[in-house]
Design a protein around this motif. Sequence first.
Motif, PDB file in Angstrom:
ATOM      1  N   VAL A   7       0.850  -1.191   0.000  1.00 44.74           N
ATOM      2  CA  VAL A   7       0.000   0.000   0.000  1.00 44.74           C
ATOM      3  C   VAL A   7       0.888   1.245   0.000  1.00 44.74           C
ATOM      4  CG1 VAL A   7      -1.710   1.312   1.312  1.00 44.74           C
ATOM      5  CG2 VAL A   7      -1.882  -1.186   1.174  1.00 44.74           C
ATOM      6  N   ALA A   8       0.530   2.202  -0.868  1.00 41.97           N
ATOM      7  CA  ALA A   8       1.258   3.472  -0.956  1.00 41.97           C
ATOM      8  C   ALA A   8       0.316   4.531  -1.528  1.00 41.97           C
ATOM      9  CB  ALA A   8       2.495   3.326  -1.844  1.00 41.97           C
ATOM     10  N   ASP A   9       0.670   5.785  -1.320  1.00 41.30           N
ATOM     11  CA  ASP A   9      -0.081   6.888  -1.917  1.00 41.30           C
ATOM     12  C   ASP A   9       0.275   6.964  -3.396  1.00 41.30           C
ATOM     13  OD1 ASP A   9      -1.007   7.400   0.617  1.00 41.30           O
ATOM     14  OD2 ASP A   9       0.207   9.199   0.921  1.00 41.30           O
ATOM     15  N   MET A  10      -0.755   7.040  -4.244  1.00 45.76           N
ATOM     16  CA  MET A  10      -0.552   7.038  -5.690  1.00 45.76           C
ATOM     17  C   MET A  10      -0.883   8.396  -6.297  1.00 45.76           C
ATOM     18  SD  MET A  10       0.618   4.156  -6.441  1.00 45.76           S
ATOM     19  CE  MET A  10       0.877   2.624  -5.589  1.00 45.76           C
ATOM     20  N   PHE A  11      -0.246   8.689  -7.437  1.00 49.32           N
ATOM     21  CA  PHE A  11      -0.396   9.995  -8.075  1.00 49.32           C
ATOM     22  C   PHE A  11      -1.812  10.286  -8.554  1.00 49.32           C
ATOM     23  CE2 PHE A  11       1.067   7.111 -11.457  1.00 49.32           C
ATOM     24  CZ  PHE A  11       0.131   7.353 -12.461  1.00 49.32           C
ATOM     25  N   TRP A  12      -2.650   9.271  -8.686  1.00 51.41           N
ATOM     26  CA  TRP A  12      -4.018   9.502  -9.160  1.00 51.41           C
ATOM     27  C   TRP A  12      -4.988   9.814  -8.018  1.00 51.41           C
ATOM     28  CZ3 TRP A  12      -1.638   4.665  -9.890  1.00 51.41           C
ATOM     29  CH2 TRP A  12      -2.088   3.636  -9.070  1.00 51.41           C
ATOM     30  N   GLY A  13      -4.479   9.857  -6.787  1.00 49.15           N
ATOM     31  CA  GLY A  13      -5.297  10.294  -5.667  1.00 49.15           C
ATOM     32  C   GLY A  13      -5.794   9.195  -4.746  1.00 49.15           C
ATOM     33  N   ASP A  14      -5.337   7.982  -4.941  1.00 48.55           N
ATOM     34  CA  ASP A  14      -5.731   6.866  -4.078  1.00 48.55           C
ATOM     35  C   ASP A  14      -4.541   6.395  -3.250  1.00 48.55           C
ATOM     36  OD1 ASP A  14      -8.232   6.889  -5.239  1.00 48.55           O
ATOM     37  OD2 ASP A  14      -7.973   5.012  -6.350  1.00 48.55           O
ATOM     38  N   ARG A  15      -4.819   5.908  -2.065  1.00 55.01           N
ATOM     39  CA  ARG A  15      -3.870   5.086  -1.314  1.00 55.01           C
ATOM     40  C   ARG A  15      -4.226   3.685  -1.744  1.00 55.01           C
ATOM     41  NH1 ARG A  15       0.074   5.077   2.009  1.00 55.01           N
ATOM     42  NH2 ARG A  15       0.243   3.579   3.708  1.00 55.01           N
ATOM     43  N   TYR A  16      -3.265   2.902  -2.275  1.00 57.52           N
ATOM     44  CA  TYR A  16      -3.555   1.748  -3.110  1.00 57.52           C
ATOM     45  C   TYR A  16      -2.539   0.635  -2.892  1.00 57.52           C
ATOM     46  CZ  TYR A  16      -3.848  -0.614  -7.736  1.00 57.52           C
ATOM     47  OH  TYR A  16      -3.968  -1.512  -8.753  1.00 57.52           O
ATOM     48  N   THR A  76      -8.223   3.393  -0.996  1.00 63.87           N
ATOM     49  CA  THR A  76      -9.001   4.434  -0.353  1.00 63.87           C
ATOM     50  C   THR A  76      -8.677   5.724  -1.099  1.00 63.87           C
ATOM     51  OG1 THR A  76      -8.882   3.353   1.802  1.00 63.87           O
ATOM     52  CG2 THR A  76      -9.384   5.712   1.797  1.00 63.87           C
ATOM     53  N   HIS A  77      -9.708   6.407  -1.575  1.00 60.58           N
ATOM     54  CA  HIS A  77      -9.492   7.669  -2.279  1.00 60.58           C
ATOM     55  C   HIS A  77      -9.131   8.733  -1.253  1.00 60.58           C
ATOM     56  CE1 HIS A  77      -9.703  10.292  -5.691  1.00 60.58           C
ATOM     57  NE2 HIS A  77     -10.494  11.135  -5.020  1.00 60.58           N
ATOM     58  N   ILE A  78      -7.985   9.386  -1.434  1.00 55.77           N
ATOM     59  CA  ILE A  78      -7.510  10.354  -0.440  1.00 55.77           C
ATOM     60  C   ILE A  78      -7.378  11.774  -0.978  1.00 55.77           C
ATOM     61  CG2 ILE A  78      -6.342   8.642   1.005  1.00 55.77           C
ATOM     62  CD1 ILE A  78      -3.686   9.468  -0.366  1.00 55.77           C
ATOM     63  N   LYS A  79      -7.444  11.931  -2.319  1.00 55.07           N
ATOM     64  CA  LYS A  79      -7.232  13.264  -2.889  1.00 55.07           C
ATOM     65  C   LYS A  79      -7.879  13.322  -4.268  1.00 55.07           C
ATOM     66  CE  LYS A  79      -3.401  16.130  -4.517  1.00 55.07           C
ATOM     67  NZ  LYS A  79      -1.949  16.162  -4.755  1.00 55.07           N
ATOM     68  N   ASP A  80      -8.634  14.361  -4.527  1.00 56.35           N
ATOM     69  CA  ASP A  80      -9.177  14.574  -5.869  1.00 56.35           C
ATOM     70  C   ASP A  80      -8.083  15.207  -6.729  1.00 56.35           C
ATOM     71  OD1 ASP A  80     -11.721  13.592  -5.255  1.00 56.35           O
ATOM     72  OD2 ASP A  80     -12.399  15.541  -4.529  1.00 56.35           O
ATOM     73  N   VAL A  81      -7.805  14.564  -7.868  1.00 57.78           N
ATOM     74  CA  VAL A  81      -6.736  15.010  -8.757  1.00 57.78           C
ATOM     75  C   VAL A  81      -7.321  15.149 -10.154  1.00 57.78           C
ATOM     76  CG1 VAL A  81      -4.419  14.495  -9.613  1.00 57.78           C
ATOM     77  CG2 VAL A  81      -5.087  13.709  -7.345  1.00 57.78           C
ATOM     78  N   GLY A  82      -7.052  16.275 -10.802  1.00 52.75           N
ATOM     79  CA  GLY A  82      -7.565  16.518 -12.146  1.00 52.75           C
ATOM     80  C   GLY A  82      -6.780  15.767 -13.205  1.00 52.75           C
ATOM     81  N   PRO A  83      -7.356  15.613 -14.395  1.00 50.58           N
ATOM     82  CA  PRO A  83      -6.702  14.866 -15.471  1.00 50.58           C
ATOM     83  C   PRO A  83      -5.327  15.413 -15.856  1.00 50.58           C
ATOM     84  CG  PRO A  83      -8.987  15.366 -16.052  1.00 50.58           C
ATOM     85  CD  PRO A  83      -8.686  16.080 -14.780  1.00 50.58           C
ATOM     86  N   ASP A  84      -5.150  16.738 -15.875  1.00 52.55           N
ATOM     87  CA  ASP A  84      -3.852  17.303 -16.237  1.00 52.55           C
ATOM     88  C   ASP A  84      -2.777  16.949 -15.213  1.00 52.55           C
ATOM     89  OD1 ASP A  84      -4.962  18.408 -18.512  1.00 52.55           O
ATOM     90  OD2 ASP A  84      -5.264  20.397 -17.609  1.00 52.55           O
ATOM     91  N   GLU A  85      -3.156  17.043 -13.923  1.00 56.09           N
ATOM     92  CA  GLU A  85      -2.216  16.705 -12.851  1.00 56.09           C
ATOM     93  C   GLU A  85      -1.877  15.210 -12.886  1.00 56.09           C
ATOM     94  OE1 GLU A  85      -1.814  17.162  -7.974  1.00 56.09           O
ATOM     95  OE2 GLU A  85      -3.562  17.996  -8.987  1.00 56.09           O
ATOM     96  N   ILE A  86      -2.871  14.375 -13.142  1.00 55.60           N
ATOM     97  CA  ILE A  86      -2.617  12.925 -13.255  1.00 55.60           C
ATOM     98  C   ILE A  86      -1.684  12.647 -14.419  1.00 55.60           C
ATOM     99  CG2 ILE A  86      -3.661  10.688 -13.823  1.00 55.60           C
ATOM    100  CD1 ILE A  86      -6.138  11.567 -12.239  1.00 55.60           C
ATOM    101  N   GLY A  87      -1.935  13.291 -15.573  1.00 49.64           N
ATOM    102  CA  GLY A  87      -1.074  13.089 -16.744  1.00 49.64           C
ATOM    103  C   GLY A  87       0.358  13.494 -16.488  1.00 49.64           C
ATOM    104  N   ALA A  88       0.561  14.652 -15.859  1.00 49.64           N
ATOM    105  CA  ALA A  88       1.911  15.118 -15.553  1.00 49.64           C
ATOM    106  C   ALA A  88       2.607  14.186 -14.560  1.00 49.64           C
ATOM    107  CB  ALA A  88       1.852  16.547 -15.002  1.00 49.64           C
TER     108      ALA A  88
END
Length: 153
Positions: free
Chosen positions: A110-119, A134-146
């Motif tokens: 388990v680790a925090d992932m760039f798409w906003g989930d702890r996974y 567990t969803h921990i942060k709302d992340v927009g498509p541009d931020e996820i892509g970067a």
Amino acid sequence: MSTVQPIPPGMTSITPHLVCHDAAAAIDFYVKAFGAVDECRLPGPDGRLMHAMVHIGNAALMLVDEYPECGAQSPKALKGSPVTIHLYVPDVDATVARAVEAGAKVTMPVADMFWGDRYGQLEDPFGHHWSVATHIKDVGPDEIGAAMAKACA
């Protein structure tokens, strides 16, 4: 005019249906590991489960014992599975710890992932693959892509 709903109450449009070597033991595992609610077990004449269902959170999961004579084989018989079942939970760390205690193997910690989930990822004792988050942060498509570009660089 029929009043029967096309999708029964408590069900969703897509429901995983797992073939297990020892579906009864798999149900017991899912109850311990994921807090599943055992809804029904319908054994056939030889004692194998012809149909079973649990609910995990708000989702149904159907199970059946192996019936190789009908083409129903488990990941154990097939030497693996190409399918991963994704499970969102309120506390991924506690759920993964409980699943490991019940017999699951961690395949990705388990680790925090760039798409906003702890996974993290698990393999259950029956060969089925699970991703748990567990969803921990709302992340927009541009931020996820970067973030994905940076992670894959």
